[in-house]
Design a protein around this motif. Structure first.
Motif, PDB file in Angstrom:
ATOM      1  N   ALA A  31      -0.012   4.486  11.898  1.00 17.50           N
ATOM      2  CA  ALA A  31      -1.474   4.422  11.886  1.00 17.50           C
ATOM      3  C   ALA A  31      -1.852   3.193  11.073  1.00 17.50           C
ATOM      4  O   ALA A  31      -1.397   3.031   9.935  1.00 17.50           O
ATOM      5  CB  ALA A  31      -2.069   5.673  11.251  1.00 17.50           C
ATOM      6  N   ALA A  33      -4.628   0.503   9.169  1.00 14.09           N
ATOM      7  CA  ALA A  33      -5.712   0.712   8.203  1.00 14.09           C
ATOM      8  C   ALA A  33      -7.035   1.029   8.894  1.00 14.09           C
ATOM      9  O   ALA A  33      -7.828   1.831   8.388  1.00 14.09           O
ATOM     10  CB  ALA A  33      -5.854  -0.522   7.313  1.00 14.09           C
ATOM     11  N   GLU A  36      -7.048   4.686   9.835  1.00 16.88           N
ATOM     12  CA  GLU A  36      -7.221   5.484   8.613  1.00 16.88           C
ATOM     13  C   GLU A  36      -8.674   5.449   8.144  1.00 16.88           C
ATOM     14  O   GLU A  36      -9.235   6.473   7.736  1.00 16.88           O
ATOM     15  CB  GLU A  36      -6.282   4.975   7.519  1.00 16.88           C
ATOM     16  CG  GLU A  36      -4.826   5.213   7.863  1.00 16.88           C
ATOM     17  CD  GLU A  36      -3.850   4.438   7.003  1.00 16.88           C
ATOM     18  OE1 GLU A  36      -2.697   4.893   6.899  1.00 16.88           O
ATOM     19  OE2 GLU A  36      -4.217   3.385   6.446  1.00 16.88           O
ATOM     20  N   ARG A  37      -9.303   4.294   8.258  1.00 20.73           N
ATOM     21  CA  ARG A  37     -10.701   4.150   7.846  1.00 20.73           C
ATOM     22  C   ARG A  37     -11.624   4.962   8.751  1.00 20.73           C
ATOM     23  O   ARG A  37     -12.511   5.667   8.277  1.00 20.73           O
ATOM     24  CB  ARG A  37     -11.109   2.671   7.857  1.00 20.73           C
ATOM     25  CG  ARG A  37     -12.549   2.428   7.413  1.00 20.73           C
ATOM     26  CD  ARG A  37     -12.958   0.969   7.560  1.00 20.73           C
ATOM     27  NE  ARG A  37     -12.624   0.374   8.847  1.00 20.73           N
ATOM     28  CZ  ARG A  37     -13.281   0.619   9.985  1.00 20.73           C
ATOM     29  NH1 ARG A  37     -14.309   1.419  10.005  1.00 20.73           N
ATOM     30  NH2 ARG A  37     -12.910   0.033  11.108  1.00 20.73           N
ATOM     31  N   TYR A  41      -8.993   8.707   6.063  1.00 22.97           N
ATOM     32  CA  TYR A  41      -7.751   9.059   5.385  1.00 22.97           C
ATOM     33  C   TYR A  41      -7.274   7.919   4.495  1.00 22.97           C
ATOM     34  O   TYR A  41      -7.500   6.742   4.785  1.00 22.97           O
ATOM     35  CB  TYR A  41      -6.655   9.406   6.405  1.00 22.97           C
ATOM     36  CG  TYR A  41      -6.836  10.794   6.970  1.00 22.97           C
ATOM     37  CD1 TYR A  41      -6.238  11.887   6.369  1.00 22.97           C
ATOM     38  CD2 TYR A  41      -7.636  11.007   8.075  1.00 22.97           C
ATOM     39  CE1 TYR A  41      -6.427  13.165   6.867  1.00 22.97           C
ATOM     40  CE2 TYR A  41      -7.840  12.284   8.585  1.00 22.97           C
ATOM     41  CZ  TYR A  41      -7.228  13.359   7.969  1.00 22.97           C
ATOM     42  OH  TYR A  41      -7.426  14.622   8.459  1.00 22.97           O
ATOM     43  N   PRO A  43      -4.543   5.360   2.777  1.00 20.43           N
ATOM     44  CA  PRO A  43      -3.423   4.628   3.384  1.00 20.43           C
ATOM     45  C   PRO A  43      -2.138   5.458   3.380  1.00 20.43           C
ATOM     46  O   PRO A  43      -1.767   6.051   2.364  1.00 20.43           O
ATOM     47  CB  PRO A  43      -3.284   3.393   2.493  1.00 20.43           C
ATOM     48  CG  PRO A  43      -4.661   3.186   1.936  1.00 20.43           C
ATOM     49  CD  PRO A  43      -5.208   4.578   1.735  1.00 20.43           C
ATOM     50  N   LEU A  46      -1.786   9.501   7.335  1.00 23.16           N
ATOM     51  CA  LEU A  46      -1.672  10.006   8.705  1.00 23.16           C
ATOM     52  C   LEU A  46      -0.234  10.009   9.215  1.00 23.16           C
ATOM     53  O   LEU A  46       0.137  10.862  10.027  1.00 23.16           O
ATOM     54  CB  LEU A  46      -2.545   9.177   9.655  1.00 23.16           C
ATOM     55  CG  LEU A  46      -4.054   9.380   9.519  1.00 23.16           C
ATOM     56  CD1 LEU A  46      -4.806   8.359  10.372  1.00 23.16           C
ATOM     57  CD2 LEU A  46      -4.434  10.794   9.922  1.00 23.16           C
ATOM     58  N   ARG A  47       0.572   9.084   8.742  1.00 13.84           N
ATOM     59  CA  ARG A  47       1.944   8.957   9.252  1.00 13.84           C
ATOM     60  C   ARG A  47       2.749  10.224   8.976  1.00 13.84           C
ATOM     61  O   ARG A  47       2.733  10.756   7.875  1.00 13.84           O
ATOM     62  CB  ARG A  47       2.633   7.761   8.622  1.00 13.84           C
ATOM     63  CG  ARG A  47       3.980   7.545   9.239  1.00 13.84           C
ATOM     64  CD  ARG A  47       4.617   6.288   8.833  1.00 13.84           C
ATOM     65  NE  ARG A  47       5.891   6.231   9.519  1.00 13.84           N
ATOM     66  CZ  ARG A  47       6.790   5.343   9.318  1.00 13.84           C
ATOM     67  NH1 ARG A  47       6.579   4.385   8.459  1.00 13.84           N
ATOM     68  NH2 ARG A  47       7.913   5.371   9.978  1.00 13.84           N
TER      69      ARG A  47
END
Length: 127
Positions: A31, A33, A36-37, A41, A43, A46-47
């Motif tokens: 994922a 940045a 994530e934004r 979430y 940094p 999500l992974r």
């Protein structure tokens, strides 16, 4: 000197859209940045997690018919009457996004690339 992996990482992070690489089991492998934004979430948060936590069928290979139809040549766009599809953010709120899915050819494990555009942000046309 940067490695090829470093160069790829820089390209992914420089992308305008959110990018998620999801395996056939629905696990987020990558994922950037921007993704994530969009979803709120931190940094790296999500992974390794299930894409199902975003509660967006257009992002989930297990529940989305688009994933089965996506070919490695033509991305398929998921949108609801031009208004995007809903996804769940980290804080529990909902965000509307446009999603493009493309299966990644030449890799094992049934990976797919999801490009996510935040519908809240107006697009600026190049001059």
């Amino acid at each position: 000197m940067s490695t090829e992996a470093d160069q790829r990482r820089l390209l992914v992070e420089a992308a305008e859209n959110g990018m998620l690489v999801v395996d056939a089991a629905g696990i987020i492998e990558l994922a950037n940045a921007q993704a994530e934004r969009v979803f709120g979430y931190a940094p790296g948060a999500l992974r390794g997690r299930s894409v199902a936590m975003l509660e967006c069928p257009a992002l989930d290979p297990a529940s989305d018919p688009l994933f089965d139809r996506a070919e490695s040549v033509d991305p398929i766009v998921a949108s609801l009457n031009g208004g995007g599809v809903a996804a769940r953010c980290a804080d529990g709120s909902t965000v509307r996004v446009d999603v493009q899915v493309q299966k990644l050819s030449g890799v094992s494990g049934g990976l797919a690339l999801f490009l996510v555009s935040d519908r809240r942000e107006p697009r600026v046309s190049p001059v």
